[in-house]
Scaffold this motif. Structure first.
Motif, PDB file in Angstrom:
ATOM      1  N   VAL A  52      30.090   2.985 104.679  1.00 13.42           N
ATOM      2  CA  VAL A  52      30.685   1.400 104.867  1.00 13.42           C
ATOM      3  C   VAL A  52      31.702   2.334 103.246  1.00 13.42           C
ATOM      4  O   VAL A  52      32.990   1.807 103.512  1.00 13.42           O
ATOM      5  N   LYS A  53      31.376   2.694 102.727  1.00  5.17           N
ATOM      6  CA  LYS A  53      32.104   2.743 101.136  1.00  5.17           C
ATOM      7  C   LYS A  53      33.365   3.819 100.625  1.00  5.17           C
ATOM      8  O   LYS A  53      33.917   3.487 100.382  1.00  5.17           O
ATOM      9  N   LYS A  54      32.561   4.790 102.734  1.00  8.98           N
ATOM     10  CA  LYS A  54      33.744   5.731 101.852  1.00  8.98           C
ATOM     11  C   LYS A  54      34.544   5.091 102.797  1.00  8.98           C
ATOM     12  O   LYS A  54      36.233   5.325 103.000  1.00  8.98           O
ATOM     13  N   GLU A  55      34.735   4.651 104.228  1.00 13.76           N
ATOM     14  CA  GLU A  55      35.765   3.379 105.336  1.00 13.76           C
ATOM     15  C   GLU A  55      36.747   2.471 103.737  1.00 13.76           C
ATOM     16  O   GLU A  55      37.341   2.415 103.571  1.00 13.76           O
ATOM     17  N   ARG A  56      35.677   1.885 103.215  1.00 15.39           N
ATOM     18  CA  ARG A  56      36.682   1.448 102.064  1.00 15.39           C
ATOM     19  C   ARG A  56      37.380   2.137 101.296  1.00 15.39           C
ATOM     20  O   ARG A  56      37.963   1.364 100.490  1.00 15.39           O
ATOM     21  N   TYR A  57      37.120   2.468 100.153  1.00 17.70           N
ATOM     22  CA  TYR A  57      37.421   4.063  99.894  1.00 17.70           C
ATOM     23  C   TYR A  57      38.938   4.812 100.856  1.00 17.70           C
ATOM     24  O   TYR A  57      39.475   4.616  99.586  1.00 17.70           O
ATOM     25  N   MET A  58      38.766   4.354 101.899  1.00 17.10           N
ATOM     26  CA  MET A  58      39.524   5.318 101.959  1.00 17.10           C
ATOM     27  C   MET A  58      41.060   4.232 102.395  1.00 17.10           C
ATOM     28  O   MET A  58      41.909   4.883 102.250  1.00 17.10           O
ATOM     29  N   GLU A  59      40.683   3.007 102.755  1.00 14.98           N
ATOM     30  CA  GLU A  59      41.684   1.892 102.700  1.00 14.98           C
ATOM     31  C   GLU A  59      42.014   1.958 101.336  1.00 14.98           C
ATOM     32  O   GLU A  59      43.317   1.263 100.842  1.00 14.98           O
ATOM     33  N   GLN A  60      41.554   1.739 100.421  1.00 11.55           N
ATOM     34  CA  GLN A  60      41.466   2.065  99.401  1.00 11.55           C
ATOM     35  C   GLN A  60      43.039   2.559  99.000  1.00 11.55           C
ATOM     36  O   GLN A  60      43.948   2.423  97.935  1.00 11.55           O
ATOM     37  N   LEU A  61      42.757   3.964  98.632  1.00 12.43           N
ATOM     38  CA  LEU A  61      43.770   4.429  99.121  1.00 12.43           C
ATOM     39  C   LEU A  61      45.080   4.807  99.592  1.00 12.43           C
ATOM     40  O   LEU A  61      45.351   5.982  99.289  1.00 12.43           O
ATOM     41  N   ALA A  62      44.711   4.003 101.033  1.00 11.44           N
ATOM     42  CA  ALA A  62      46.118   4.306 101.847  1.00 11.44           C
ATOM     43  C   ALA A  62      45.955   5.656 101.989  1.00 11.44           C
ATOM     44  O   ALA A  62      47.188   5.922 102.798  1.00 11.44           O
ATOM     45  N   LEU A  63      45.020   6.450 103.112  1.00 10.70           N
ATOM     46  CA  LEU A  63      45.151   6.947 103.579  1.00 10.70           C
ATOM     47  C   LEU A  63      44.407   6.350 104.800  1.00 10.70           C
ATOM     48  O   LEU A  63      43.548   6.679 105.135  1.00 10.70           O
ATOM     49  N   SER A  64      45.135   7.678 105.649  1.00 18.00           N
ATOM     50  CA  SER A  64      44.457   7.503 107.315  1.00 18.00           C
ATOM     51  C   SER A  64      43.347   8.453 107.009  1.00 18.00           C
ATOM     52  O   SER A  64      42.686   9.128 106.666  1.00 18.00           O
ATOM     53  N   LEU A  65      42.485   8.268 108.583  1.00 17.06           N
ATOM     54  CA  LEU A  65      41.296   9.377 108.203  1.00 17.06           C
ATOM     55  C   LEU A  65      41.324  10.566 108.188  1.00 17.06           C
ATOM     56  O   LEU A  65      41.261  11.108 107.830  1.00 17.06           O
ATOM     57  N   ASN A  66      42.479  10.609 109.081  1.00 17.33           N
ATOM     58  CA  ASN A  66      42.180  12.750 109.659  1.00 17.33           C
ATOM     59  C   ASN A  66      42.616  12.971 107.664  1.00 17.33           C
ATOM     60  O   ASN A  66      42.172  13.829 107.434  1.00 17.33           O
ATOM     61  N   THR A  67      43.443  12.623 107.326  1.00 17.72           N
ATOM     62  CA  THR A  67      43.697  12.631 105.300  1.00 17.72           C
ATOM     63  C   THR A  67      42.602  12.677 104.758  1.00 17.72           C
ATOM     64  O   THR A  67      42.281  13.529 103.729  1.00 17.72           O
ATOM     65  N   PHE A  68      41.792  11.317 105.060  1.00 15.05           N
ATOM     66  CA  PHE A  68      40.740  11.201 104.159  1.00 15.05           C
ATOM     67  C   PHE A  68      39.940  12.296 104.283  1.00 15.05           C
ATOM     68  O   PHE A  68      38.888  13.350 103.470  1.00 15.05           O
ATOM     69  N   GLN A  69      39.285  12.864 105.513  1.00 15.23           N
ATOM     70  CA  GLN A  69      38.180  13.625 105.556  1.00 15.23           C
ATOM     71  C   GLN A  69      39.348  15.303 105.205  1.00 15.23           C
ATOM     72  O   GLN A  69      37.931  16.044 104.933  1.00 15.23           O
ATOM     73  N   LEU A  70      40.319  15.235 105.223  1.00 15.29           N
ATOM     74  CA  LEU A  70      41.343  16.813 104.474  1.00 15.29           C
ATOM     75  C   LEU A  70      40.758  16.506 103.014  1.00 15.29           C
ATOM     76  O   LEU A  70      40.372  16.913 102.658  1.00 15.29           O
ATOM     77  N   LEU A  71      40.530  15.097 102.321  1.00 11.93           N
ATOM     78  CA  LEU A  71      40.409  15.174 101.207  1.00 11.93           C
ATOM     79  C   LEU A  71      38.733  15.523 100.429  1.00 11.93           C
ATOM     80  O   LEU A  71      38.799  16.134  99.851  1.00 11.93           O
ATOM     81  N   GLU A  72      38.040  14.995 101.552  1.00 12.29           N
ATOM     82  CA  GLU A  72      37.129  15.124 101.434  1.00 12.29           C
ATOM     83  C   GLU A  72      36.587  16.993 101.849  1.00 12.29           C
ATOM     84  O   GLU A  72      35.838  17.363 100.555  1.00 12.29           O
ATOM     85  N   GLN A  73      37.227  17.615 102.255  1.00 17.37           N
ATOM     86  CA  GLN A  73      36.525  18.964 102.695  1.00 17.37           C
ATOM     87  C   GLN A  73      37.654  20.217 101.181  1.00 17.37           C
ATOM     88  O   GLN A  73      36.703  20.648 100.963  1.00 17.37           O
ATOM     89  N   TRP A  74      38.375  19.357 101.091  1.00 13.28           N
ATOM     90  CA  TRP A  74      38.945  20.016  99.947  1.00 13.28           C
ATOM     91  C   TRP A  74      38.367  19.789  98.302  1.00 13.28           C
ATOM     92  O   TRP A  74      38.269  20.795  97.641  1.00 13.28           O
ATOM     93  N   VAL A  75      37.389  18.544  98.573  1.00  9.36           N
ATOM     94  CA  VAL A  75      37.246  18.230  97.261  1.00  9.36           C
ATOM     95  C   VAL A  75      35.578  19.332  97.400  1.00  9.36           C
ATOM     96  O   VAL A  75      35.167  19.512  96.182  1.00  9.36           O
ATOM     97  N   GLU A  76      35.007  19.347  98.574  1.00  8.21           N
ATOM     98  CA  GLU A  76      34.072  19.718  98.695  1.00  8.21           C
ATOM     99  C   GLU A  76      34.164  21.474  98.616  1.00  8.21           C
ATOM    100  O   GLU A  76      33.261  22.409  98.446  1.00  8.21           O
ATOM    101  N   GLU A  77      34.584  21.897  99.142  1.00  3.67           N
ATOM    102  CA  GLU A  77      35.210  23.121  99.016  1.00  3.67           C
ATOM    103  C   GLU A  77      35.978  23.496  97.106  1.00  3.67           C
ATOM    104  O   GLU A  77      35.007  24.915  96.772  1.00  3.67           O
ATOM    105  N   HIS A  78      36.493  22.472  96.548  1.00  2.00           N
ATOM    106  CA  HIS A  78      36.945  22.693  95.129  1.00  2.00           C
ATOM    107  C   HIS A  78      35.627  22.908  94.264  1.00  2.00           C
ATOM    108  O   HIS A  78      35.759  23.269  93.474  1.00  2.00           O
TER     109      HIS A  78
END
Length: 260
Positions: A52-78
């Motif tokens: 739920v918090k992730k969905e709200r954060y995605m909306e706050q950042l104005a990102l699509s689900l696909n881009t938000f998932q890429l963001l999560e992946q990028w942060v985890e890799e780094h």
């Protein structure tokens, strides 16, 4: 003066809080404290388990689900390469610039900053953390950065002022969070620059000593004067191309609305 880097941050300047003295504090405040300004990304959400918090954060950042998932992946890799440290600390400027260009380029008000502790305060800072910090399983990002004894990246850096900060369990308190600008007004000729930061090291050092003398009247932290450096966000066509390469059509529409 030599400064030791405590990392790089992405922050959003925010309107002056109601409790701040409007005769001293400008309408917009740029602070390292999360009590005053939003930091990106919010790793407590990204590394948390609440969808739920992730969905709200995605909306706050104005990102699509696909881009938000890429963001999560990028942060985890780094996180694994230690470019991203807990919480919200980028260990190098390139990582901070890449992240904001790739995922937050549609939010033009986000600032890239780094903070520097005067070198002669390093021992006092780390000793205080060792004595009073919560027993975290591993050092926080700020501690890791200071232990490396690195200087802030000065390539393209502009020193924009100083802030009196107290470190507590991975995050910073600011004197502004405690309304101490009113206390400074009486014994000192106190003023701030247009960013809401203190003009000189000498002033910040004096104010930090004053805060430490107040004892329990403030947060239970050791206050230090920190230098704040800011970097321009890259806006050339190469970086825009990189940003667009991970956007879907909805993200591109949002970016265009924000920048036109």
């Amino acid at each position: 003066m030599n400064y030791l880097s405590a990392g790089n941050y992405l922050i959003l300047p925010t309107p002056r809080k109601e409790y701040m003295d409007k005769t001293v504090v400008p309408k917009s405040v740029q602070s390292v404290s999360e009590c005053s300004c939003t930091h990106y990304p919010d790793t407590s959400i990204l590394w948390g388990e609440s969808e739920v918090k992730k969905e709200r954060y995605m909306e706050q950042l104005a990102l699509s689900l696909n881009t938000f998932q890429l963001l999560e992946q990028w942060v985890e890799e780094h996180r694994k390469t230690r470019d991203v440290l807990f919480p919200q600390v980028f260990s190098n400027l390139d990582a901070a610039q890449t992240f904001v260009n790739r995922f937050l380029n549609h939010l033009p008000d986000i600032r890239i900053i780094s903070i520097g502790l005067p070198e002669h305060y390093k021992v006092d800072f780390l000793e205080d953390v060792d004595l009073f910090s919560s027993k975290n399983p591993e050092p926080y990002g700020v501690e890791k950065m200071l232990s490396q004894h690195l200087s802030p990246d000065m390539d393209g850096a502009k020193k924009i002022g100083y802030e009196v900060l107290g470190f507590d369990s991975g995050l910073f308190h600011s004197y502004l969070c405690n309304g101490l600008e009113r206390d400074f007004n009486h014994p000192f000729n106190f003023s701030l620059n247009s960013r809401g930061l203190i003009h000189t090291f000498e002033e910040a050092d004096c104010y930090s000593n004053y805060c430490n003398e107040l004892g329990e009247a403030t947060e239970s932290v050791l206050w230090f004067p920190w230098a704040i450096f800011e970097y321009e966000r890259a806006k050339n066509s190469i970086n825009l191309a990189k940003a667009f390469s991970v956007m879907d059509q909805e993200d591109k529409k949002r970016w265009n609305r924000a920048n036109n």
